[in-house]
Design a protein around this motif. Sequence first.
Motif, PDB file in Angstrom:
ATOM      1  N   GLN A   1      -4.217 -14.425 130.189  1.00 29.23           N
ATOM      2  CA  GLN A   1      -3.626 -13.124 129.869  1.00 29.23           C
ATOM      3  C   GLN A   1      -2.162 -13.289 129.493  1.00 29.23           C
ATOM      4  N   ASP A   2      -1.437 -14.135 130.247  1.00 24.48           N
ATOM      5  CA  ASP A   2      -0.040 -14.405 129.911  1.00 24.48           C
ATOM      6  C   ASP A   2       0.062 -15.017 128.522  1.00 24.48           C
ATOM      7  N   ASP A   3      -0.852 -15.937 128.212  1.00 25.17           N
ATOM      8  CA  ASP A   3      -0.875 -16.560 126.887  1.00 25.17           C
ATOM      9  C   ASP A   3      -1.066 -15.510 125.808  1.00 25.17           C
ATOM     10  N   TYR A   4      -1.986 -14.597 126.033  1.00 15.48           N
ATOM     11  CA  TYR A   4      -2.282 -13.571 125.045  1.00 15.48           C
ATOM     12  C   TYR A   4      -1.071 -12.668 124.828  1.00 15.48           C
ATOM     13  N   GLU A   5      -0.433 -12.244 125.919  1.00 17.81           N
ATOM     14  CA  GLU A   5       0.752 -11.399 125.806  1.00 17.81           C
ATOM     15  C   GLU A   5       1.896 -12.145 125.121  1.00 17.81           C
ATOM     16  N   LEU A   6       2.035 -13.434 125.430  1.00 15.73           N
ATOM     17  CA  LEU A   6       3.061 -14.233 124.765  1.00 15.73           C
ATOM     18  C   LEU A   6       2.765 -14.328 123.269  1.00 15.73           C
ATOM     19  N   HIS A   7       1.519 -14.533 122.941  1.00 14.41           N
ATOM     20  CA  HIS A   7       1.122 -14.597 121.528  1.00 14.41           C
ATOM     21  C   HIS A   7       1.475 -13.283 120.814  1.00 14.41           C
ATOM     22  N   LEU A   8       1.193 -12.158 121.447  1.00 13.24           N
ATOM     23  CA  LEU A   8       1.518 -10.859 120.847  1.00 13.24           C
ATOM     24  C   LEU A   8       3.021 -10.719 120.643  1.00 13.24           C
ATOM     25  N   TRP A   9       3.814 -11.111 121.640  1.00 18.00           N
ATOM     26  CA  TRP A   9       5.267 -11.025 121.521  1.00 18.00           C
ATOM     27  C   TRP A   9       5.779 -11.929 120.402  1.00 18.00           C
ATOM     28  N   LEU A  10       5.304 -13.175 120.368  1.00 17.57           N
ATOM     29  CA  LEU A  10       5.766 -14.116 119.347  1.00 17.57           C
ATOM     30  C   LEU A  10       5.403 -13.646 117.944  1.00 17.57           C
ATOM     31  N   THR A  11       4.232 -13.045 117.813  1.00 20.98           N
ATOM     32  CA  THR A  11       3.828 -12.493 116.510  1.00 20.98           C
ATOM     33  C   THR A  11       4.749 -11.339 116.137  1.00 20.98           C
ATOM     34  N   PHE A  12       4.995 -10.435 117.081  1.00 18.64           N
ATOM     35  CA  PHE A  12       5.905  -9.309 116.845  1.00 18.64           C
ATOM     36  C   PHE A  12       7.283  -9.821 116.433  1.00 18.64           C
ATOM     37  N   GLN A  13       7.807 -10.758 117.187  1.00 16.95           N
ATOM     38  CA  GLN A  13       9.133 -11.304 116.928  1.00 16.95           C
ATOM     39  C   GLN A  13       9.198 -11.928 115.526  1.00 16.95           C
ATOM     40  N   SER A  14       8.214 -12.716 115.183  1.00 20.47           N
ATOM     41  CA  SER A  14       8.168 -13.379 113.884  1.00 20.47           C
ATOM     42  C   SER A  14       8.097 -12.367 112.743  1.00 20.47           C
ATOM     43  N   GLU A  15       7.227 -11.376 112.879  1.00 17.68           N
ATOM     44  CA  GLU A  15       7.071 -10.371 111.824  1.00 17.68           C
ATOM     45  C   GLU A  15       8.323  -9.501 111.693  1.00 17.68           C
ATOM     46  N   LEU A  16       8.966  -9.192 112.814  1.00 14.23           N
ATOM     47  CA  LEU A  16      10.191  -8.402 112.772  1.00 14.23           C
ATOM     48  C   LEU A  16      11.315  -9.171 112.072  1.00 14.23           C
ATOM     49  N   LEU A  17      11.416 -10.471 112.359  1.00  9.90           N
ATOM     50  CA  LEU A  17      12.437 -11.286 111.696  1.00  9.90           C
ATOM     51  C   LEU A  17      12.182 -11.404 110.193  1.00  9.90           C
ATOM     52  N   LYS A  18      10.928 -11.545 109.808  1.00 10.44           N
ATOM     53  CA  LYS A  18      10.592 -11.592 108.368  1.00 10.44           C
ATOM     54  C   LYS A  18      11.006 -10.283 107.696  1.00 10.44           C
ATOM     55  N   TYR A  19      10.713  -9.186 108.359  1.00 10.61           N
ATOM     56  CA  TYR A  19      11.085  -7.870 107.828  1.00 10.61           C
ATOM     57  C   TYR A  19      12.603  -7.768 107.690  1.00 10.61           C
ATOM     58  N   ALA A  20      13.324  -8.184 108.720  1.00 12.65           N
ATOM     59  CA  ALA A  20      14.786  -8.123 108.695  1.00 12.65           C
ATOM     60  C   ALA A  20      15.349  -9.005 107.579  1.00 12.65           C
ATOM     61  N   ASP A  21      14.787 -10.191 107.415  1.00  9.81           N
ATOM     62  CA  ASP A  21      15.241 -11.087 106.343  1.00  9.81           C
ATOM     63  C   ASP A  21      15.063 -10.448 104.977  1.00  9.81           C
ATOM     64  N   ALA A  22      13.961  -9.758 104.801  1.00 11.28           N
ATOM     65  CA  ALA A  22      13.663  -9.131 103.509  1.00 11.28           C
ATOM     66  C   ALA A  22      14.434  -7.825 103.300  1.00 11.28           C
ATOM     67  N   ASN A  23      15.025  -7.291 104.374  1.00 10.23           N
ATOM     68  CA  ASN A  23      15.689  -5.986 104.294  1.00 10.23           C
ATOM     69  C   ASN A  23      17.141  -6.025 104.760  1.00 10.23           C
ATOM     70  N   GLY A  24      17.808  -7.136 104.516  1.00 11.78           N
ATOM     71  CA  GLY A  24      19.231  -7.223 104.844  1.00 11.78           C
ATOM     72  C   GLY A  24      19.550  -7.018 106.304  1.00 11.78           C
TER      73      GLY A  24
END
Length: 176
Positions: free
Chosen positions: A84-107
């Motif tokens: 369960q911890d692994d799954y929650e960590l995976h969700l957080w890491l995915t969120f973090q990665s996608e948010l950073l990609k969005y930020a990179d593309a949007n200044g």
Amino acid sequence: SQPGWEWSVQKETFEQAWLTFQSELLKYADANNGNMEVPQTYTANGYPLGQTVNKVRSPQSYLNGHPERRKWLDSQPGWSWSVQDDYELHLWLTFQSELLKYADANGSDMKVQTNYITASGYKLGKQVSNVRSSNSYLKGHPDRIRWLLDQPGWKWLTHRRSHTGETDATRRAHWE
């Protein structure tokens, strides 16, 4: 004891199995940005690392009588004792990665619209909204809160004031 049976050979084999596990786990982590969230079906060069991780998490395997092994695993940043911890960590890491990609593309802007979906189908807008409103992924993880606070484009609120009169500055102060 049976003639020809040697306990030390079994002990060496058991120790070698642990060393192989450590080595394969570290290789996996190196190839996956420190992540030790190994899928159960994963094998590396014929070694069933995913199955072994599952066995190591069980109370009787590999660790019995070896507190130093548990200590070593606990010291690994990407290790988790719970799937369960692994799954929650995976969700957080995915969120973090996608948010950073969005930020990179949007200044560096992280004001993601609630209905925004990435090209890969990730519902980033919904996840950002969940983090802002219900603290998804944040409970018990002050490091994640700190990470968000450190992002120049992150806002806790999308409007100047919430329905309760709270501002982004007061929300930030709450977390800091």
